[in-house]
Design a protein around this motif. Structure first.
Motif, short mmCIF file in Angstrom:
data_model
loop_
_atom_site.label_atom_id
_atom_site.label_comp_id
_atom_site.label_asym_id
_atom_site.label_seq_id
_atom_site.Cartn_x
_atom_site.Cartn_y
_atom_site.Cartn_z
N GLU A 290 0.81 -1.22 0.00
CA GLU A 290 0.00 0.00 0.00
C GLU A 290 0.84 1.28 0.00
N GLY A 291 2.18 1.13 0.03
CA GLY A 291 3.04 2.31 -0.09
C GLY A 291 3.75 2.71 1.18
N ALA A 292 3.28 2.25 2.36
CA ALA A 292 3.94 2.59 3.62
C ALA A 292 5.20 1.75 3.79
N TYR A 293 6.09 2.18 4.68
CA TYR A 293 7.34 1.47 4.97
C TYR A 293 7.28 0.92 6.39
N ARG A 294 7.49 -0.39 6.54
CA ARG A 294 7.43 -1.06 7.85
C ARG A 294 8.83 -1.41 8.33
N LEU A 295 9.06 -1.24 9.64
CA LEU A 295 10.35 -1.55 10.24
C LEU A 295 10.70 -3.01 10.00
N ARG A 296 11.91 -3.26 9.49
CA ARG A 296 12.37 -4.62 9.26
C ARG A 296 12.64 -5.32 10.59
N LYS A 297 12.39 -6.63 10.64
CA LYS A 297 12.59 -7.40 11.85
C LYS A 297 14.07 -7.41 12.23
N GLU A 298 14.34 -7.66 13.54
CA GLU A 298 15.71 -7.57 14.05
C GLU A 298 16.67 -8.49 13.31
N GLU A 299 16.24 -9.75 13.04
CA GLU A 299 17.15 -10.69 12.39
C GLU A 299 17.47 -10.25 10.96
N GLU A 300 16.54 -9.52 10.33
CA GLU A 300 16.81 -9.01 8.98
C GLU A 300 17.72 -7.80 9.03
N THR A 301 17.48 -6.93 10.03
CA THR A 301 18.27 -5.71 10.15
C THR A 301 19.73 -6.04 10.43
N ALA A 302 19.97 -7.11 11.14
CA ALA A 302 21.34 -7.47 11.49
C ALA A 302 22.20 -7.72 10.27
N SER A 303 21.54 -8.07 9.15
CA SER A 303 22.30 -8.38 7.94
C SER A 303 22.66 -7.15 7.13
N VAL A 304 22.17 -5.98 7.54
CA VAL A 304 22.49 -4.76 6.81
C VAL A 304 23.96 -4.42 7.01
N GLN A 305 24.69 -4.24 5.95
CA GLN A 305 26.12 -3.99 6.02
C GLN A 305 26.40 -2.50 6.09
N SER A 306 27.24 -2.11 7.04
CA SER A 306 27.71 -0.74 7.11
C SER A 306 28.89 -0.59 6.17
N PRO A 307 29.29 0.64 5.84
CA PRO A 307 30.43 0.81 4.95
C PRO A 307 31.67 0.10 5.48
N SER A 308 32.47 -0.39 4.57
CA SER A 308 33.68 -1.12 4.94
C SER A 308 34.58 -0.27 5.81
N SER A 309 35.28 -0.93 6.74
CA SER A 309 36.18 -0.21 7.64
C SER A 309 37.30 0.48 6.85
N ALA A 310 37.54 0.00 5.63
CA ALA A 310 38.58 0.61 4.80
C ALA A 310 38.06 1.83 4.06
N SER A 311 36.78 2.15 4.25
CA SER A 311 36.17 3.28 3.56
C SER A 311 36.14 4.49 4.47
N SER A 312 35.99 5.64 3.86
CA SER A 312 35.80 6.88 4.61
C SER A 312 34.62 7.62 4.01
N ILE A 313 33.94 8.37 4.85
CA ILE A 313 32.76 9.12 4.39
C ILE A 313 33.01 10.60 4.62
N ILE A 314 32.84 11.39 3.57
CA ILE A 314 32.91 12.85 3.67
C ILE A 314 31.60 13.42 3.17
N HIS A 315 31.35 14.69 3.47
CA HIS A 315 30.10 15.32 3.08
C HIS A 315 30.38 16.37 2.00
N LEU A 316 29.60 16.28 0.90
CA LEU A 316 29.75 17.19 -0.23
C LEU A 316 28.58 18.16 -0.26
#
Length: 601
Positions: A290-316
């Motif tokens: 229907e178009g709404a966004y539902r919070l993903r379950k904890e076991e699914e969220t755990a699989s979300v990968q953060s940027p690699s430790s070898a990466s850096s993030i800057i703001h443009l």
């Protein structure tokens, strides 16, 4: 529109600024019967610039069976026979013609809350534009063809003085309409005694231009941007602890209901949203049917990968968007869209990236920790032979009044925060332009108060290379205060743009570099009340004393605002400056422009 008497009509609408649930519960019950009858096409899109918003109405649809496309402003009043008038008028025109309205009409105004009608000249660029199919096809094609859009922008700039069309799309529409053939419907209506064809609102604030969207959003959308990272989304969120609406824009998310919790947007796709809340951790929401966004379950969220430790993030910070850039090795990728590119140079002061799908861009590190886009462009007029040119520094949006003098205009655009960084580029390009323009005899450089010293330095460069070329500087205004005064001896090169222009003028004259400096000044003050350094440094001061009542409603706070309202005055001032440069007449020391206004009116 559903009450129009003309039967062969279809309404295409792009809904903006509301969530899918609001569309389903509030809007659809009113328009669904017209959708089912095949009279309306309605779709939900994120909010963008005005040009893209307009094109969203027919995006991805087959428009080959339609001859004319009318732009409608939803806050104006259209006669029930509006489209019948248009159909009858176009039956008299050649195939493929567009039409506009430029003549007498009615304004709906208010006084102390009471509405009234006023007959006036109506230049209805936006509300009454009727475009041919060829115009629509060109606009849709150019939106994703950067080279074609850039060329169209230059053509519009030469005709109207406008270059960025995020919130001035009507100017681009009119330019393209005229190229393919366009007629004015106003004489046709007047001849037939039709007076209520269109009644325009004068008393209400535009949603996009009247302050109801943030200034940051306007800056990002000022150009023709199809970058999803610049869009404004309103999404319904279903959390395990709450349910509400969230606004997403410029890499940030904010709840619109309850506590105004905010978050960084780590990812935004058509199927999920990942947020890093300021007050707690990372959460991912998955889109439901229907178009709404539902919070993903904890076991699914755990699989979300953060940027690699070898990466850096800057703001443009770009002129059209603000976003994070994840740098891994020699590659960079924006966080809120799939745009990426090769890192050509990356230091604590500078980033140069070659984007995969467009050109190279440079970003300079600033005090706020972000890397800011550093833009520069030199736009010379088309091949023309003239002995007088205006060179304008434009660190702010376009100045249409620059084109009112009838002389060719060289536009130098740059990022307003780093003028010093582009001074060498400006000097190089001006000298190369003059080398290819041997017939140029007189140059007038125009700028704002913060561009005064830059104009003087550029004029000095012209005089040293081409002594026979007469140069003049016109500033608005150039009365620099005493606290900013310093001499060249105790002022390093990178700070020289902050010195008092009067001192630099005296220095140039002492070296035999003759540059005439003129000031356009708005003040209620008399001549003798102005600063001595201003009077002694400038050759001519054009002073405007505002008429009684001006300023009370912020109608005229600066020379720029005044010139925008009275572009013919800039032409008169420029004519006097050029007359002085060629020795035709020596202008008076002081001019009151009120008489000029009355004369031109």
């Amino acid at each position: 529109m559903m009450n129009q008497s003309y039967p062969h009509l279809h309404v295409f609408a792009a809904v903006k600024g509301i969530s899918a649930e609001t569309v389903r519960r509030v809007l659809l019950p009113h328009v669904q019967p017209f959708i089912d009858a095949g009279r309306v096409t309605l779709r939900l899109y994120p909010n963008r610039n005005q040009l893209t918003n307009f094109l969203d109405t027919v995006r991805g649809l087959d428009i080959s069976s339609y001859d004319l496309f009318a732009k409608i402003d939803d806050d104006d009043f259209y006669d029930p026979d509006y489209f019948r008038h248009i159909a009858d008028f176009h039956a008299l025109l050649p195939d493929g013609y567009s039409s506009c309205h430029c003549g007498e009409g009615l304004w709906l105004k208010r006084h102390e809350g009471y509405p009234y009608l006023e007959k006036s000249f109506l230049l209805a660029l936006g509300p009454a534009q009727v475009m041919s199919r060829r115009v629509m096809e060109d606009l849709l094609a150019w939106e994703t063809d950067r080279a074609a859009m850039k060329e169209a922008m230059y053509r519009c700039l030469r005709q109207t003085g406008f270059y960025q069309f995020g919130f001035a799309e009507d100017q681009l529409f009119q330019t393209v309409m005229l190229e393919h053939g366009c007629a004015d419907i106003a004489p046709y209506l007047k001849k037939r005694g039709i007076h209520s064809h269109l009644i325009m609102q004068k008393s209400n604030a535009s949603i996009m231009r009247g302050g109801t969207v943030s200034e940051e959003f306007r800056k990002m959308q000022n150009g023709v941007s199809t970058d999803a990272g610049n869009d404004e989304h309103l999404v319904d969120i279903i959390h395990s602890d709450w349910k509400g609406c969230v606004k997403i824009s410029n890499g940030r998310a904010i709840r619109l209901d309850g506590p105004r919790d905010e978050a960084d947007v780590l990812s935004l796709t058509g199927v999920e949203i990942t947020l890093k809340w300021d007050k707690w951790g990372v959460e991912t929401f998955t889109k439901m049917e229907e178009g709404a966004y539902r919070l993903r379950k904890e076991e699914e969220t755990a699989s979300v990968q953060s940027p690699s430790s070898a990466s850096s993030i800057i703001h443009l910070r770009q002129q059209d968007w603000t976003d994070g850039l994840c740098i891994t090795g020699n590659r960079g990728r924006r966080l809120n869209c799939n745009d990426g590119g090769e890192i050509l140079e990356y230091t604590d002061k500078k980033l140069v990236i070659g984007w995969d799908y467009w050109g190279k861009e440079t970003f300079l590190h600033r005090e706020d920790g972000k890397y800011w886009f550093s833009s520069y462009s030199f736009m010379a007029p088309d091949s023309c032979i003239a002995d007088e040119y205006v060179i304008a520094l434009c660190g702010s949006p376009e100045k249409p009044w620059l084109h009112s003098t009838g002389r060719p205009v060289v536009l130098i655009r740059y990022s307003s925060w780093n003028l010093e960084d582009h001074l060498d580029n400006m000097r190089r390009d001006i000298l190369e332009f003059l080398a290819a323009t041997p017939h140029a005899k007189r140059i007038l450089l125009a700028g704002r108060v913060e561009e005064a010293v830059a104009c003087l330095l550029l004029a000095s460069g012209i005089k040293k290379r081409y002594p026979s070329v007469r140069t003049g500087i016109l500033g608005m205004p150039w009365n620099v205060g005493r606290e900013s005064r310093c001499t060249e001896e105790n002022c390093p090169q990178e700070k020289r743009l902050r010195i008092d222009p009067s001192l630099l003028l005296k220095e140039n004259r002492a070296q035999g570099i003759g540059t005439c400096a003129y000031a356009f000044h708005i003040s209620n003050s008399k001549q003798e009340q102005m600063e001595d350094n201003l009077l002694h440094s400038l050759r001519t001061i054009y002073n405007f004393s505002p008429p009684c009542g001006w300023g009370e409603k912020n109608e005229c706070k600066s020379a720029k605002n005044f010139i925008q309202q009275y572009p013919e005055i800039f032409k008169r001032v420029a004519d006097c400056c050029f007359d002085d440069l060629k020795g035709k007449s020596s202008p008076p020391e002081y001019i009151d422009l009120n008489a000029w206004i009355m004369e031109d009116r």
